[in-house]
Design a protein around this motif. Structure first.
Motif, PDB file in Angstrom:
ATOM      1  N   ASN A  86      41.786 -54.352  39.864  1.00 38.05           N
ATOM      2  CA  ASN A  86      42.389 -55.570  40.419  1.00 38.05           C
ATOM      3  C   ASN A  86      43.740 -55.277  41.068  1.00 38.05           C
ATOM      4  O   ASN A  86      44.774 -55.852  40.711  1.00 38.05           O
ATOM      5  CB  ASN A  86      42.552 -56.642  39.338  1.00 38.05           C
ATOM      6  N   LEU A  87      43.710 -54.374  42.037  1.00 35.24           N
ATOM      7  CA  LEU A  87      44.923 -53.981  42.760  1.00 35.24           C
ATOM      8  C   LEU A  87      44.716 -54.297  44.239  1.00 35.24           C
ATOM      9  O   LEU A  87      44.155 -53.480  44.980  1.00 35.24           O
ATOM     10  CB  LEU A  87      45.206 -52.491  42.539  1.00 35.24           C
TER      11      LEU A  87
ATOM     12  N   SER B 257      39.824 -33.525  32.981  1.00 33.26           N
ATOM     13  CA  SER B 257      38.589 -34.306  33.053  1.00 33.26           C
ATOM     14  C   SER B 257      38.889 -35.747  33.410  1.00 33.26           C
ATOM     15  O   SER B 257      39.982 -36.254  33.199  1.00 33.26           O
ATOM     16  CB  SER B 257      37.835 -34.260  31.712  1.00 33.26           C
ATOM     17  N   THR B 258      37.874 -36.401  33.979  1.00 37.99           N
ATOM     18  CA  THR B 258      37.911 -37.840  34.200  1.00 37.99           C
ATOM     19  C   THR B 258      36.635 -38.419  33.614  1.00 37.99           C
ATOM     20  O   THR B 258      35.675 -37.704  33.341  1.00 37.99           O
ATOM     21  CB  THR B 258      37.986 -38.199  35.695  1.00 37.99           C
ATOM     22  N   GLY B 259      36.598 -39.724  33.434  1.00 41.74           N
ATOM     23  CA  GLY B 259      35.394 -40.333  32.865  1.00 41.74           C
ATOM     24  C   GLY B 259      35.284 -41.789  33.243  1.00 41.74           C
ATOM     25  O   GLY B 259      36.149 -42.352  33.910  1.00 41.74           O
ATOM     26  N   GLY B 260      34.196 -42.409  32.793  1.00 41.53           N
ATOM     27  CA  GLY B 260      33.976 -43.819  33.046  1.00 41.53           C
ATOM     28  C   GLY B 260      33.050 -44.050  34.206  1.00 41.53           C
ATOM     29  O   GLY B 260      32.983 -43.263  35.157  1.00 41.53           O
ATOM     30  N   SER B 261      32.297 -45.145  34.146  1.00 41.82           N
ATOM     31  CA  SER B 261      31.337 -45.423  35.215  1.00 41.82           C
ATOM     32  C   SER B 261      32.014 -45.904  36.483  1.00 41.82           C
ATOM     33  O   SER B 261      31.425 -45.885  37.559  1.00 41.82           O
ATOM     34  CB  SER B 261      30.326 -46.482  34.742  1.00 41.82           C
ATOM     35  N   ARG B 262      33.240 -46.380  36.377  1.00 42.89           N
ATOM     36  CA  ARG B 262      34.023 -46.763  37.545  1.00 42.89           C
ATOM     37  C   ARG B 262      35.409 -46.168  37.377  1.00 42.89           C
ATOM     38  O   ARG B 262      36.019 -46.234  36.329  1.00 42.89           O
ATOM     39  CB  ARG B 262      34.148 -48.285  37.638  1.00 42.89           C
ATOM     40  N   PHE B 263      35.916 -45.597  38.444  1.00 43.79           N
ATOM     41  CA  PHE B 263      37.265 -45.060  38.408  1.00 43.79           C
ATOM     42  C   PHE B 263      38.234 -46.107  38.936  1.00 43.79           C
ATOM     43  O   PHE B 263      39.297 -46.333  38.369  1.00 43.79           O
ATOM     44  CB  PHE B 263      37.326 -43.789  39.243  1.00 43.79           C
ATOM     45  N   ALA B 264      37.853 -46.747  40.026  1.00 42.24           N
ATOM     46  CA  ALA B 264      38.645 -47.829  40.592  1.00 42.24           C
ATOM     47  C   ALA B 264      37.731 -49.043  40.743  1.00 42.24           C
ATOM     48  O   ALA B 264      36.568 -48.918  41.128  1.00 42.24           O
ATOM     49  CB  ALA B 264      39.219 -47.431  41.946  1.00 42.24           C
ATOM     50  N   TYR B 265      38.261 -50.215  40.422  1.00 41.39           N
ATOM     51  CA  TYR B 265      37.449 -51.432  40.428  1.00 41.39           C
ATOM     52  C   TYR B 265      38.229 -52.558  41.094  1.00 41.39           C
ATOM     53  O   TYR B 265      39.385 -52.805  40.766  1.00 41.39           O
ATOM     54  CB  TYR B 265      37.084 -51.813  38.992  1.00 41.39           C
ATOM     55  N   ASN B 266      37.592 -53.211  42.045  1.00 49.03           N
ATOM     56  CA  ASN B 266      38.198 -54.345  42.749  1.00 49.03           C
ATOM     57  C   ASN B 266      39.537 -53.966  43.369  1.00 49.03           C
ATOM     58  O   ASN B 266      40.565 -54.597  43.131  1.00 49.03           O
ATOM     59  CB  ASN B 266      38.360 -55.543  41.812  1.00 49.03           C
ATOM     60  N   CYS B 267      39.490 -52.910  44.180  1.00 47.92           N
ATOM     61  CA  CYS B 267      40.660 -52.488  44.960  1.00 47.92           C
ATOM     62  C   CYS B 267      40.240 -52.528  46.426  1.00 47.92           C
ATOM     63  O   CYS B 267      39.839 -51.499  46.995  1.00 47.92           O
ATOM     64  CB  CYS B 267      41.116 -51.089  44.545  1.00 47.92           C
ATOM     65  N   PRO B 268      40.297 -53.689  47.077  1.00 50.63           N
ATOM     66  CA  PRO B 268      39.690 -53.870  48.399  1.00 50.63           C
ATOM     67  C   PRO B 268      40.319 -53.048  49.516  1.00 50.63           C
ATOM     68  O   PRO B 268      39.674 -52.803  50.529  1.00 50.63           O
ATOM     69  CB  PRO B 268      39.851 -55.370  48.666  1.00 50.63           C
ATOM     70  N   GLU B 269      41.578 -52.614  49.356  1.00 50.44           N
ATOM     71  CA  GLU B 269      42.248 -51.847  50.409  1.00 50.44           C
ATOM     72  C   GLU B 269      42.255 -50.347  50.135  1.00 50.44           C
ATOM     73  O   GLU B 269      42.807 -49.580  50.926  1.00 50.44           O
ATOM     74  CB  GLU B 269      43.695 -52.347  50.562  1.00 50.44           C
ATOM     75  N   LEU B 270      41.665 -49.904  49.030  1.00 49.36           N
ATOM     76  CA  LEU B 270      41.692 -48.484  48.693  1.00 49.36           C
ATOM     77  C   LEU B 270      40.903 -47.673  49.709  1.00 49.36           C
ATOM     78  O   LEU B 270      39.701 -47.868  49.881  1.00 49.36           O
ATOM     79  CB  LEU B 270      41.120 -48.268  47.296  1.00 49.36           C
ATOM     80  N   GLU B 271      41.581 -46.740  50.376  1.00 52.08           N
ATOM     81  CA  GLU B 271      40.961 -45.934  51.421  1.00 52.08           C
ATOM     82  C   GLU B 271      40.823 -44.468  51.034  1.00 52.08           C
ATOM     83  O   GLU B 271      39.934 -43.786  51.545  1.00 52.08           O
ATOM     84  CB  GLU B 271      41.792 -46.030  52.710  1.00 52.08           C
ATOM     85  N   GLU B 272      41.721 -43.968  50.182  1.00 47.18           N
ATOM     86  CA  GLU B 272      41.728 -42.536  49.911  1.00 47.18           C
ATOM     87  C   GLU B 272      41.869 -42.254  48.412  1.00 47.18           C
ATOM     88  O   GLU B 272      42.703 -42.860  47.739  1.00 47.18           O
ATOM     89  CB  GLU B 272      42.902 -41.849  50.621  1.00 47.18           C
TER      90      GLU B 272
ATOM     91  N   TYR C  92      47.161 -38.110  28.776  1.00 44.99           N
ATOM     92  CA  TYR C  92      46.108 -39.124  28.752  1.00 44.99           C
ATOM     93  C   TYR C  92      46.515 -40.348  29.554  1.00 44.99           C
ATOM     94  O   TYR C  92      47.604 -40.892  29.375  1.00 44.99           O
ATOM     95  CB  TYR C  92      45.820 -39.519  27.299  1.00 44.99           C
ATOM     96  N   VAL C  93      45.622 -40.775  30.446  1.00 43.84           N
ATOM     97  CA  VAL C  93      45.806 -42.013  31.205  1.00 43.84           C
ATOM     98  C   VAL C  93      44.673 -42.954  30.801  1.00 43.84           C
ATOM     99  O   VAL C  93      43.521 -42.731  31.165  1.00 43.84           O
ATOM    100  CB  VAL C  93      45.772 -41.757  32.723  1.00 43.84           C
ATOM    101  N   PRO C  94      44.954 -43.994  30.014  1.00 47.69           N
ATOM    102  CA  PRO C  94      43.879 -44.836  29.488  1.00 47.69           C
ATOM    103  C   PRO C  94      43.302 -45.778  30.528  1.00 47.69           C
ATOM    104  O   PRO C  94      43.938 -46.081  31.544  1.00 47.69           O
ATOM    105  CB  PRO C  94      44.582 -45.623  28.369  1.00 47.69           C
ATOM    106  N   GLY C  95      42.089 -46.242  30.271  1.00 50.91           N
ATOM    107  CA  GLY C  95      41.471 -47.238  31.126  1.00 50.91           C
ATOM    108  C   GLY C  95      42.321 -48.489  31.195  1.00 50.91           C
ATOM    109  O   GLY C  95      42.943 -48.901  30.222  1.00 50.91           O
ATOM    110  N   GLY C  96      42.368 -49.114  32.373  1.00 58.50           N
ATOM    111  CA  GLY C  96      43.153 -50.330  32.540  1.00 58.50           C
ATOM    112  C   GLY C  96      44.638 -50.101  32.643  1.00 58.50           C
ATOM    113  O   GLY C  96      45.418 -51.054  32.613  1.00 58.50           O
ATOM    114  N   CYS C  97      45.068 -48.845  32.780  1.00 57.31           N
ATOM    115  CA  CYS C  97      46.502 -48.553  32.829  1.00 57.31           C
ATOM    116  C   CYS C  97      47.158 -49.250  34.024  1.00 57.31           C
ATOM    117  O   CYS C  97      48.256 -49.779  33.923  1.00 57.31           O
ATOM    118  CB  CYS C  97      46.722 -47.050  32.907  1.00 57.31           C
ATOM    119  N   PHE C  98      46.466 -49.235  35.163  1.00 52.72           N
ATOM    120  CA  PHE C  98      46.993 -49.875  36.362  1.00 52.72           C
ATOM    121  C   PHE C  98      46.116 -51.091  36.667  1.00 52.72           C
ATOM    122  O   PHE C  98      45.066 -50.974  37.309  1.00 52.72           O
ATOM    123  CB  PHE C  98      47.001 -48.896  37.533  1.00 52.72           C
ATOM    124  N   THR C  99      46.533 -52.232  36.181  1.00 59.52           N
ATOM    125  CA  THR C  99      45.738 -53.455  36.300  1.00 59.52           C
ATOM    126  C   THR C  99      46.625 -54.616  36.734  1.00 59.52           C
ATOM    127  O   THR C  99      47.731 -54.785  36.216  1.00 59.52           O
ATOM    128  CB  THR C  99      45.060 -53.802  34.956  1.00 59.52           C
TER     129      THR C  99
END
Length: 579
Positions: free
Chosen positions: A232-233, A247-262, A201-208
């Motif tokens: 916020n990365l 499985s994955t879930g949530g309405s957003r997987f990544a949020y406010n990650c301006p450089e995320l390309e892949e 399990y990887v909880p929401g907000g794990c990488f913040t």
């Protein structure tokens, strides 16, 4: 240069024990307890890597910690070793002599291949190679160190707090773990690259709020990964799933990650949840080199037909592993309830896919496990379940609830800041309860998929965070705020978490408030999310227990609400939680 190549180069530069960049001084402890003598006979230059081999007892560990800057009583000494290779080290078993002592506790070795608690705590080691046969890294065993890289062997169990406050840590490689915990709380501000093996399990907000994190790789099987996991990365560029994902879930997987390309999917994913990421402007689409069996997101496009992808040798192996994992989770009473629920959720569809791919025995095993764990209420209507449920039972444990008076300093501040006396107005409590609920409903936007705000959960701070960040909050946050607002105007209130009868298979819940109506001497239902109340045929406000009983008996119910135009929707949401 690709970042993966850069990470490998960095790792080589950091360790540097075999490349010739740093010399290596070898010390072999051929008999436990002889490290001090070996050190006397050795000499090394500053910055030289020291490679120790052999079996160390507590006396050896005391000397080793001194050489690395930490005395027996946790006071500091001038470090001699800052680069240490323990790849060929084990520890003496049945050695009960402490290697360190705090004012309240002694610390001892805990097994042949275990890093004990506080083993390298607050030492000055910057470069460290861990024992190749490591089984366990205990709490705080590697904490508060200036270490740049930690690569744990694949079979080791790593305590979630083994490496907290390693503020210089740049590269982290973790083996199998049951659950990742929030990296922000561990103060890993220098972390750039993370590799993870199997994780349930990887909880929401794990990488913040990790300012330097650039890449994350999942190289094993994932049971479930929440939404809002990456938040916020500012430097995050790449996320890769190289193994199977249940499985994955949530309405957003990544949020406010301006450089995320892949976001790369190289294995099999059974269920990919809502995965839109509009706050990541560089991310145009997911790269699918593996297979996604089920998804509701048009951004996830499968490049070739499903059967062809899954039937490839690599992906077939991943799919079979997922089938085995789900079957195991269904029959494992020790598994987290949400993992059992996820494993059962789309069982029939997955078994059908397995059967079509020729995996008939695996499909049959999955369906057998599903039948053995089926909920007896499955297939019944919510109202039918409610009518067949037993009455509420009195709890053998009683709680003396206490409610802060309106004179409490925080509530006085709330009342003045929002002018709550004017909002509540005059009149009976039922009218004042409605006015405060309607006001709170409009104060903050509801967003059931949002993560909890990073602030104190108060009536003042939650709205401030929402308004500054143009965001909403979930029903629990709404109810927490409403409870505080009620108490600020002198109405005792608390928030109530409403869980369904099948709570172990259904994690959904809804949080409302119950407020004390003095005029009618009763608790009443107040829902800030939907600005909803429930009444009897005479206009009397009801509490949740009364709503439940009237639904069972078929008595009339009436509603007062703003955002829901159909009262049946209110009842429909309420039914599972009233059972």
């Amino acid at each position: 240069m690709k970042y993966k190549k850069l990470a490998i180069l960095m790792a080589a530069m950091v360790v540097g024990t075999t490349s010739g960049v740093n010399a290596v001084k070898k010390i072999n402890v051929d008999h436990p307890g002889t490290l001090s003598q070996k050190v006397k006979d050795a000499s090394w230059k500053k910055g030289e890597t020291v490679k120790i081999s052999g079996c160390l007892n507590s006396a050896d560990v005391i000397r080793l910690r001194e050489l690395c800057g930490q005395k027996y009583d946790f006071s500091h000494t001038e470090p001699v070793i800052t680069s240490l290779d323990l790849s060929e080290v084990s520890f003496a078993e049945n050695d009960t002599t402490p290697f360190a002592q705090s004012p309240t506790r002694a610390y001892r070795l805990q097994g042949r291949n275990n890093l004990p608690e506080f083993f390298m705590y607050e030492t000055s080691v910057e470069h460290l190679v861990l024992p190749a046969n490591l089984d366990t890294a205990k709490r705080a065993s590697l904490s508060y160190m200036p270490v740049r890289e930690l690569k744990f062997p694949g079979r080791a169990y790593v305590h979630p707090q083994a490496y907290i406050q390693d503020s210089m840590l740049r590269i982290l490689q973790l083996p199998k773990t049951s659950q990742l915990i929030g990296m922000k709380s561990m103060s890993l501000d220098s972390l750039r690259f993370l590799s993870v093996g199997d994780v349930d399990y990887v909880p929401g907000g794990c990488f913040t709020d990790l300012p330097n994190l650039e890449e994350v790789e999942f190289n094993g099987l994932i049971g479930h990964i929440d939404g809002y996991t990456f938040t916020n990365l500012p430097k995050l560029k790449r996320i890769s799933f190289n193994g199977p994902v249940s499985s994955t879930g949530g309405s957003r997987f990544a949020y406010n990650c301006p450089e995320l390309e892949e976001i790369n999917i190289r294995g099999v994913v059974i269920g990919l949840g809502l995965t839109s990421n509009p706050e990541c402007p560089r991310l145009k689409a997911y790269r699918i080199d593996g297979a996604v069996l089920m998804t509701g997101d048009s951004a996830v496009a499968m490049p070739t037909p499903l059967n062809r992808i899954v039937s490839s040798e690599k992906n077939m192996a991943g799919f079979k592993r997922l089938l085995e994992y789900r079957s195991a989770m269904m029959g494992n009473p020790a598994a987290e309830s949400f993992l059992r629920r996820i494993s059962r959720y789309d069982c029939a569809e997955i078994a059908g896919i397995a059967d079509s791919l020729g995996l008939k025995s695996e499909a049959a095993q999955l369906l057998d496990r599903y039948e053995a764990t089926r909920n007896p209420d499955e297939g019944k209507t919510k109202l039918q379940n409610l009518k067949e449920s037993p009455s509420y039972q009195s709890d053998s444990v009683s709680f003396a609830f206490r409610y802060a008076p309106a004179t409490d300093s925080i509530l006085v501040m709330d009342r003045k800041y929002y002018n709550l006396d004017s909002i509540a107005g005059n009149g009976c409590d039922s009218v004042r309860i409605k006015r405060i609920t309607y006001w709170l409903h409009d104060l903050v936007r509801h967003d059931g998929s949002s993560s909890n705000p990073q602030c104190r959960l108060t009536l003042k701070e939650i709205p401030d965070v929402c308004h500054s960040g143009n965001r909403g909050v979930n029903c629990r946050m709404m109810a927490i705020m409403l409870s505080e607002a009620f108490q600020a105007v002198g109405i005792p209130a608390r928030y109530l978490t409403c869980q369904p009868k099948g709570w172990d298979d259904d994690s959904d819940c809804h949080v409302i408030c119950v407020a004390w109506d003095r005029d009618n001497a009763k608790w009443v239902w107040a829902d800030p999310t939907f600005a909803a109340f429930v009444f009897d045929e005479n206009g009397m406000m009801l509490h949740p227990g009364e709503v439940r009983q009237r639904l069972i008996e078929g008595k009339p119910l009436r509603g007062c609400f703003i955002t829901i135009v159909n009262l049946q929707e209110v009842y429909s949401r309420a039914l599972p939680f009233l059972q």
